[in-house]
Design a protein around this motif. Structure first.
Motif, PDB file in Angstrom:
ATOM      1  N   TYR A  10       0.847  -1.188   0.000  1.00 21.46           N
ATOM      2  CA  TYR A  10       0.000   0.000   0.000  1.00 21.46           C
ATOM      3  C   TYR A  10       0.888   1.244   0.000  1.00 21.46           C
ATOM      4  CZ  TYR A  10      -3.453  -3.412   1.574  1.00 21.46           C
ATOM      5  OH  TYR A  10      -4.263  -4.521   1.678  1.00 21.46           O
ATOM      6  N   GLU A  11       0.518   2.225  -0.803  1.00 26.29           N
ATOM      7  CA  GLU A  11       1.281   3.477  -0.830  1.00 26.29           C
ATOM      8  C   GLU A  11       0.413   4.614  -0.314  1.00 26.29           C
ATOM      9  OE1 GLU A  11       3.890   6.340  -3.807  1.00 26.29           O
ATOM     10  OE2 GLU A  11       2.513   4.870  -4.661  1.00 26.29           O
ATOM     11  N   THR A  12       0.937   5.361   0.640  1.00 25.30           N
ATOM     12  CA  THR A  12       0.285   6.559   1.148  1.00 25.30           C
ATOM     13  C   THR A  12       1.275   7.716   1.077  1.00 25.30           C
ATOM     14  OG1 THR A  12       0.883   5.915   3.401  1.00 25.30           O
ATOM     15  CG2 THR A  12      -1.319   5.297   2.631  1.00 25.30           C
ATOM     16  N   THR A  13       0.886   8.864   1.601  1.00 27.78           N
ATOM     17  CA  THR A  13       1.734  10.046   1.471  1.00 27.78           C
ATOM     18  C   THR A  13       3.138   9.814   2.017  1.00 27.78           C
ATOM     19  OG1 THR A  13      -0.234  11.444   1.699  1.00 27.78           O
ATOM     20  CG2 THR A  13       1.908  12.504   1.997  1.00 27.78           C
ATOM     21  N   GLY A  14       3.240   9.156   3.167  1.00 27.37           N
ATOM     22  CA  GLY A  14       4.531   9.009   3.825  1.00 27.37           C
ATOM     23  C   GLY A  14       5.447   7.966   3.225  1.00 27.37           C
ATOM     24  N   GLY A  15       4.882   6.962   2.555  1.00 25.84           N
ATOM     25  CA  GLY A  15       5.738   5.913   2.020  1.00 25.84           C
ATOM     26  C   GLY A  15       4.944   4.689   1.624  1.00 25.84           C
ATOM     27  N   VAL A  16       5.558   3.525   1.770  1.00 27.16           N
ATOM     28  CA  VAL A  16       4.976   2.268   1.300  1.00 27.16           C
ATOM     29  C   VAL A  16       4.903   1.280   2.455  1.00 27.16           C
ATOM     30  CG1 VAL A  16       5.356   0.294  -0.217  1.00 27.16           C
ATOM     31  CG2 VAL A  16       5.751   2.604  -1.071  1.00 27.16           C
ATOM     32  N   TYR A  17       3.726   0.673   2.616  1.00 26.22           N
ATOM     33  CA  TYR A  17       3.517  -0.337   3.652  1.00 26.22           C
ATOM     34  C   TYR A  17       3.484  -1.711   3.004  1.00 26.22           C
ATOM     35  CZ  TYR A  17       1.209  -3.177   7.209  1.00 26.22           C
ATOM     36  OH  TYR A  17       0.903  -4.174   8.103  1.00 26.22           O
ATOM     37  N   ASP A  18       4.396  -2.590   3.427  1.00 24.52           N
ATOM     38  CA  ASP A  18       4.439  -3.975   2.984  1.00 24.52           C
ATOM     39  C   ASP A  18       3.651  -4.799   3.983  1.00 24.52           C
ATOM     40  OD1 ASP A  18       5.018  -6.565   2.298  1.00 24.52           O
ATOM     41  OD2 ASP A  18       7.174  -6.408   2.609  1.00 24.52           O
ATOM     42  N   ALA A  19       2.424  -5.192   3.583  1.00 27.30           N
ATOM     43  CA  ALA A  19       1.555  -5.914   4.508  1.00 27.30           C
ATOM     44  C   ALA A  19       2.038  -7.328   4.765  1.00 27.30           C
ATOM     45  CB  ALA A  19       0.129  -5.940   3.958  1.00 27.30           C
ATOM     46  N   THR A  20       2.770  -7.909   3.827  1.00 27.03           N
ATOM     47  CA  THR A  20       3.229  -9.286   4.009  1.00 27.03           C
ATOM     48  C   THR A  20       4.278  -9.381   5.114  1.00 27.03           C
ATOM     49  OG1 THR A  20       4.947  -9.059   2.311  1.00 27.03           O
ATOM     50  CG2 THR A  20       2.777  -9.791   1.591  1.00 27.03           C
ATOM     51  N   ALA A  21       5.034  -8.305   5.299  1.00 26.98           N
ATOM     52  CA  ALA A  21       6.072  -8.293   6.333  1.00 26.98           C
ATOM     53  C   ALA A  21       5.732  -7.356   7.480  1.00 26.98           C
ATOM     54  CB  ALA A  21       7.408  -7.884   5.722  1.00 26.98           C
ATOM     55  N   ASP A  22       4.554  -6.694   7.401  1.00 24.84           N
ATOM     56  CA  ASP A  22       4.157  -5.709   8.403  1.00 24.84           C
ATOM     57  C   ASP A  22       5.268  -4.680   8.602  1.00 24.84           C
ATOM     58  OD1 ASP A  22       2.576  -4.425  10.244  1.00 24.84           O
ATOM     59  OD2 ASP A  22       3.143  -5.714  11.913  1.00 24.84           O
TER      60      ASP A  22
END
Length: 230
Positions: free
Chosen positions: A145-157
């Motif tokens: 997921y990409e938001t303003t601050g950066g990228v969240y990798d949900a598979t690795a939390d």
């Protein structure tokens, strides 16, 4: 410089401009390119075919809201975000948590219905996720997921803060704010070695920072896929 290159707001009404930008990036050897697709518009078979053609030339697809517009402003925070950043595009901000989750699931299902590659990346319109905690994001069928601050990798939390450059500036005020913002983020990317997110919108080559965008494309860089961050 490492780059994450994306074209935003891919819709039937922008598909011709998106294709021209995509071809231009390919000619500049800036690959891969991620296309942020808005499913809930009036997609024709010809527009879907354009998506398939770009995928066949190496484009990667990402989910990007549903209609990319809001009918109402929901509260003070949304009003401020709308006035300063998103205008009427912050689709998640007008919805409840349940409404956002339903929208995201509907977004993902559309790609499968059209026979398109299922996206691993989801980017909310205006990079504004709204009131959805990461514990719920990990249960959805997207990996990144990409938001303003950066990228969240949900598979690795794992959340990776990343610099960003944008060029959607249709007023002198926006150009005066965004140009130094981009310069600061380019400096951050060079110093840290982190990829710079280069977000291109369909009209950017006709707006006030078109020369800056042209210069960044001419400078080039090592383009990465969002999948490589996961």
């Amino acid at each position: 410089m490492k780059l994450l290159v994306s074209i935003h707001d891919v819709m039937p009404e922008t598909i011709d401009r998106v294709r021209r930008i995509f071809d231009r990036l390919i000619d500049a050897r800036m690959q891969p390119v991620t296309l942020l697709v808005v499913p809930g518009r009036d997609w024709s078979s010809a527009a879907i075919d354009e998506l398939r053609t770009m995928v066949s030339h190496g484009a990667e697809l990402a989910g990007h809201g549903w209609t990319h517009k809001v009918e109402r402003i929901n509260g003070v925070k949304h009003a401020l975000h709308s006035a300063l950043i998103s205008r009427r595009a912050g689709e998640h901000l007008a919805l409840s948590r349940i409404g956002i989750l339903r929208l995201m699931l509907k977004n993902r299902a559309w790609f499968e219905t059209q026979g398109l590659p299922a996206p691993r990346l989801y980017v909310p319109p205006a990079w504004a996720m709204g009131p959805v905690p990461r514990t719920l994001l990990r249960r959805l069928p997207f990996d990144v997921y990409e938001t303003t601050g950066g990228v969240y990798d949900a598979t690795a939390d794992r959340f990776l803060r990343l610099p960003m450059a944008g060029f959607e500036t249709d007023t002198a005020f926006r150009a005066a704010v965004v140009r130094p913002f981009n310069a600061l983020n380019r400096f951050w990317a060079r110093r840290s070695g982190r990829p710079l997110r280069l977000g291109i919108h369909p009209d950017d080559f006709e707006l006030r920072l078109a020369d800056d965008l042209e210069a960044m494309i001419a400078a080039g860089g090592e383009c990465l896929s969002y999948r490589e961050l996961a």
